[in-house]
Motif scaffolding. Structure first.
Motif, PDB file in Angstrom:
ATOM      1  N   TYR A  14     -71.368 -23.991  42.107  1.00 26.85           N
ATOM      2  CA  TYR A  14     -70.619 -22.450  41.963  1.00 26.85           C
ATOM      3  C   TYR A  14     -69.292 -23.012  41.334  1.00 26.85           C
ATOM      4  O   TYR A  14     -68.902 -24.160  41.345  1.00 26.85           O
ATOM      5  CB  TYR A  14     -70.450 -21.933  43.456  1.00 26.85           C
ATOM      6  N   ALA A  15     -68.730 -22.014  40.686  1.00 29.93           N
ATOM      7  CA  ALA A  15     -67.458 -21.990  40.404  1.00 29.93           C
ATOM      8  C   ALA A  15     -66.399 -20.813  40.514  1.00 29.93           C
ATOM      9  O   ALA A  15     -66.913 -19.834  40.715  1.00 29.93           O
ATOM     10  CB  ALA A  15     -67.399 -22.056  38.685  1.00 29.93           C
ATOM     11  N   ASP A  16     -65.360 -21.183  40.843  1.00 28.58           N
ATOM     12  CA  ASP A  16     -64.303 -20.257  41.186  1.00 28.58           C
ATOM     13  C   ASP A  16     -63.502 -20.294  39.897  1.00 28.58           C
ATOM     14  O   ASP A  16     -63.184 -21.276  39.125  1.00 28.58           O
ATOM     15  CB  ASP A  16     -63.651 -20.384  42.191  1.00 28.58           C
ATOM     16  N   TYR A  17     -63.078 -18.864  39.584  1.00 33.79           N
ATOM     17  CA  TYR A  17     -62.374 -18.458  38.386  1.00 33.79           C
ATOM     18  C   TYR A  17     -61.467 -17.347  38.397  1.00 33.79           C
ATOM     19  O   TYR A  17     -61.445 -16.495  39.423  1.00 33.79           O
ATOM     20  CB  TYR A  17     -63.587 -18.242  37.342  1.00 33.79           C
TER      21      TYR A  17
ATOM     22  N   LEU B 144     -69.536 -18.242  32.155  1.00 30.33           N
ATOM     23  CA  LEU B 144     -69.043 -17.343  32.724  1.00 30.33           C
ATOM     24  C   LEU B 144     -68.197 -16.604  31.521  1.00 30.33           C
ATOM     25  O   LEU B 144     -68.231 -15.315  31.865  1.00 30.33           O
ATOM     26  CB  LEU B 144     -67.884 -17.961  33.537  1.00 30.33           C
ATOM     27  N   GLY B 145     -67.972 -17.106  30.464  1.00 27.60           N
ATOM     28  CA  GLY B 145     -67.423 -16.279  29.463  1.00 27.60           C
ATOM     29  C   GLY B 145     -68.391 -15.235  28.934  1.00 27.60           C
ATOM     30  O   GLY B 145     -67.921 -14.224  28.753  1.00 27.60           O
ATOM     31  N   ASP B 146     -69.360 -15.650  28.693  1.00 28.56           N
ATOM     32  CA  ASP B 146     -70.278 -14.503  28.104  1.00 28.56           C
ATOM     33  C   ASP B 146     -70.629 -13.589  29.270  1.00 28.56           C
ATOM     34  O   ASP B 146     -70.943 -12.271  29.256  1.00 28.56           O
ATOM     35  CB  ASP B 146     -71.926 -15.395  27.885  1.00 28.56           C
ATOM     36  N   ARG B 147     -71.163 -13.863  30.543  1.00 28.37           N
ATOM     37  CA  ARG B 147     -71.330 -12.920  31.592  1.00 28.37           C
ATOM     38  C   ARG B 147     -70.200 -12.254  31.825  1.00 28.37           C
ATOM     39  O   ARG B 147     -70.463 -10.869  32.070  1.00 28.37           O
ATOM     40  CB  ARG B 147     -71.498 -13.851  32.976  1.00 28.37           C
ATOM     41  N   LEU B 148     -68.977 -12.675  31.643  1.00 26.55           N
ATOM     42  CA  LEU B 148     -67.947 -11.776  32.211  1.00 26.55           C
ATOM     43  C   LEU B 148     -67.637 -10.660  30.997  1.00 26.55           C
ATOM     44  O   LEU B 148     -67.430  -9.536  31.223  1.00 26.55           O
ATOM     45  CB  LEU B 148     -66.723 -12.398  32.300  1.00 26.55           C
ATOM     46  N   ALA B 149     -67.712 -11.342  29.835  1.00 25.14           N
ATOM     47  CA  ALA B 149     -67.545 -10.366  28.475  1.00 25.14           C
ATOM     48  C   ALA B 149     -68.485  -9.144  28.450  1.00 25.14           C
ATOM     49  O   ALA B 149     -68.259  -8.136  27.911  1.00 25.14           O
ATOM     50  CB  ALA B 149     -67.603 -11.067  27.210  1.00 25.14           C
ATOM     51  N   GLY B 150     -69.662  -9.444  28.878  1.00 24.81           N
ATOM     52  CA  GLY B 150     -70.676  -8.474  29.016  1.00 24.81           C
ATOM     53  C   GLY B 150     -70.235  -7.213  29.877  1.00 24.81           C
ATOM     54  O   GLY B 150     -70.527  -6.088  29.815  1.00 24.81           O
ATOM     55  N   ASP B 151     -69.390  -7.515  30.783  1.00 27.75           N
ATOM     56  CA  ASP B 151     -68.730  -6.310  31.846  1.00 27.75           C
ATOM     57  C   ASP B 151     -67.392  -5.874  31.456  1.00 27.75           C
ATOM     58  O   ASP B 151     -66.633  -5.381  32.144  1.00 27.75           O
ATOM     59  CB  ASP B 151     -68.802  -6.827  33.085  1.00 27.75           C
ATOM     60  N   GLY B 152     -66.887  -6.450  30.008  1.00 25.09           N
ATOM     61  CA  GLY B 152     -65.383  -6.206  29.627  1.00 25.09           C
ATOM     62  C   GLY B 152     -64.476  -7.194  30.279  1.00 25.09           C
ATOM     63  O   GLY B 152     -63.067  -6.801  30.015  1.00 25.09           O
TER      64      GLY B 152
END
Length: 93
Positions: free
Chosen positions: A23-26, A56-64
């Motif tokens: 897991y990562a915290d960000y 995470l960069g890709d996952r987060l970008a998908g939700d703005g």
């Protein structure tokens, strides 16, 4: 067929178990209006900050959302202590 030694098999099993949970915290942000959040996400494959950043960069970008930084990576032992701080972003992405 060669038989594998017991110590070798134990090492292989422990490596598999160790790789099973990462897991990562960000921290992430959105603009207009500015919104910030702290979150915890599961990381696949290599358990490293670099791997977490790319996933995470890709996952987060998908939700703005835009990833600001990955604070660190950890295993199951660190999950409970971060759950309250991550709130709705606990294992969301």
């Amino acid at each position: 067929m060669k038989q594998l030694s017991l110590p070798f098999m134990a090492l292989m099993l422990s490596t598999t178990v160790l790789q099973a949970a990462c897991y990562a915290d960000y921290k992430a942000k959105q603009d207009n209006p500015l919104r910030l959040h702290y979150g915890v996400a599961e990381v696949d494959g290599d358990c490293s900050v670099g791997s977490a950043e790319s996933q995470l960069g890709d996952r987060l970008a998908g939700d703005g959302w835009q990833l600001l930084n990955v604070l660190g990576v950890f295993d199951d032992a660190g999950l409970d202590e971060r759950k309250d701080s991550a709130g709705e972003y606990f294992l969301r992405f």
